[in-house]
Design an enzyme around this catalytic site. Structure first.
Site, PDB file in Angstrom:
ATOM      1  N   SER A   8       0.803  -1.085  -0.062  1.00 30.77           N
ATOM      2  CA  SER A   8      -0.156   0.069   0.048  1.00 30.77           C
ATOM      3  C   SER A   8       0.819   1.154   0.049  1.00 30.77           C
ATOM      4  CB  SER A   8      -0.921  -0.104   1.376  1.00 30.77           C
ATOM      5  OG  SER A   8      -1.392   1.059   1.611  1.00 30.77           O
ATOM      6  N   TYR A  43      -1.884  -1.668  10.922  1.00 35.87           N
ATOM      7  CA  TYR A  43      -2.005  -2.091   9.575  1.00 35.87           C
ATOM      8  C   TYR A  43      -0.922  -1.690   8.632  1.00 35.87           C
ATOM      9  CZ  TYR A  43      -3.873  -2.025   4.768  1.00 35.87           C
ATOM     10  OH  TYR A  43      -3.734  -2.334   3.533  1.00 35.87           O
ATOM     11  N   LYS A  68       2.133  -3.911   6.518  1.00 36.82           N
ATOM     12  CA  LYS A  68       2.653  -3.895   4.915  1.00 36.82           C
ATOM     13  C   LYS A  68       4.006  -3.661   4.981  1.00 36.82           C
ATOM     14  CE  LYS A  68      -1.252  -4.683   3.290  1.00 36.82           C
ATOM     15  NZ  LYS A  68      -1.630  -6.089   2.857  1.00 36.82           N
TER      16      LYS A  68
END
Ligand code: NAD
Ligand code: UD1
Length: 339
Positions: free
Chosen positions: A124, A149, A153
């Site tokens: 992302s 979160y 990544k």
């Protein structure tokens, strides 16, 4: 060529399965349906006229993953499976690290032991943090993430990079998505968020069908042309096609590669609301609210590397994205609904 797609029943995964099948690939989905509906598994063949394999399985379950990998012997894995709600990750960091990190480690172990060493990973733009400059190239340093979160990544990019470094037989492509919106033109698959959506577009579509009275615009005092946040919205079908191009790339045994998948253009919150109003044929009401904690002013990609090395470029514009989102939402007001 057979592609195993983890999280293939989800929003981006389902659109990618459609594009892969349209290009003649054999596709097998592994999804635990935590954030997806089984209806997707029936709708993919409805759209493509082709069958898709499906295992209701959890990527954290080594014995299941090992069985699936050995039985299916895929040529490559596209790895979408993961938890993705930013706010929830702040409240439940353990669940996010466990699902996203442990899940990926288990998947990679099962891949390695079955002899499949080709993986495309859903990363992302969040890994860039608050970018020092826009447009953001892949060379921009990664920034501090503001939530667990984002850190999953960030960490998984490092883990996959290290795996490839230790064993050059691995091929790893990290795809950094900007803001995917829109839906397949058939209106049969699309984004189906549970509860009140956090992201802008699903909220706007729910205002359009009357589930909420107005859009809350989080701040109009940013240093942007109209004061509202600017993002690089990309049609989910363009994003899906980017994965097909990444599969072409992985056949060349590229080692480790990183690509931004965005349009290279930024649109403000008010521009999105304006385009959606046009697409659905009615004015979308909105109110200016306080800034949302953790938000940045501007984020959009430099997408030239993907064009140069993958031969991929986004085709759809903001109005296309809004029209397709609206088609999906208006024909499926409750998303996939109950089974
Ligand atoms: P999604 O929630 O619709 O899809 C993820 C899928 O993974 C779901 O179908 C879910 O049931 C499945 N899943 C989750 N944990 C699993 C597990 N342990 N085992 C098996 N299946 C599991 O999300 P999405 O929007 O399609 O995103 C796909 C990927 O792209 C995610 O990794 C996400 O973090 C990443 N991503 C998404 C966006 C976005 O805006 N949607 C942006 C950047 C990156
Ligand atoms: C969010 C996530 C990011 C993730 C990305 C794509 C946060 C802090 N970041 O980014 O990690 O990779 O989604 O899934 O959640 N907005 C409103 N009203 C709303 C919702 C959003 O005005 O109801 C504004 C936001 O302030 C922002 C823009 O719309 O300016 C886009 O927001 P959103 O869709 O949540 O995406 P990101 O913030 O880019």
């Amino acid at each position: 060529m057979k592609i195993l797609v983890t999280g293939g029943a989800g929003y981006i995964g389902s659109h990618t399965c459609v594009e892969l099948l349209d290009e003649g690939y054999e596709v097998v989905i592994v999804d635990n349906l935590y954030n997806a509906s089984k209806k997707v598994i029936r709708r993919i063949p409805q759209i493509t006229g082709k069958n898709v394999g499906f295992y209701e399985a959890d990527i954290r379950d080594y014995s299941q993953m090992s069985h699936i990998m050995n039985k299916e012997q895929p040529d490559a894995v596209i790895h979408f499976a993961g938890l993705k709600a930013v706010g929830e990750s702040v409240e439940k960091p353990l669940a996010y690290y466990e699902n996203n990190i442990s899940g990926t480690l288990t998947l990679c172990k099962a891949m390695q032991e079955s002899g499949c060493k080709n993986i495309i990973f859903s990363s992302s733009a969040t890994v860039y943090g608050n970018p020092a400059v826009v447009p953001i190239t892949e060379q921009c340093p990664k920034g501090a993430c503001t939530n667990p979160y984002g850190w999953t990544k960030h960490m998984l990019e490092q883990i996959l990079t290290d795996i490839q470094k230790a064993d050059p037989d691995w091929n790893v492509i990290l795809l950094r998505y900007f803001n995917p919106i829109g839906a397949h033109k058939s209106g049969l698959i699309g984004e189906d968020p549970k509860g009140i959506p956090n992201n802008l577009l699903p909220y706007v579509t729910q205002v359009a069908i009357g589930k909420h009275p107005y859009v809350r615009v989080f701040g109009n005092d940013y240093e942007t042309p109209d004061g509202t946040g600017v993002r690089d919205y990309i049609h989910v079908v363009d994003l899906a096609k980017g994965h097909v191009k990444a599969i072409d790339k992985i056949k060349e045994h590229p080692g480790i590669k990183i690509y931004n998948l965005g349009t290279g253009k930024g649109y403000s919150v008010l521009e999105v609301i304006g385009a959606f109003s046009k697409a659905c044929g009615k004015e979308i009401p909105y109110r200016i609210m306080e800034r949302r904690a953790g938000d940045i002013a501007i984020c959009y990609s430099d997408a030239t590397l993907a064009k140069k090395e993958l031969g991929w470029e986004a085709q759809f514009d903001l109005l296309d994205m809004c029209r397709d989102s609206w088609r999906w939402q208006s024909t499926n007001p409750d998303g996939y609904g109950e089974e």
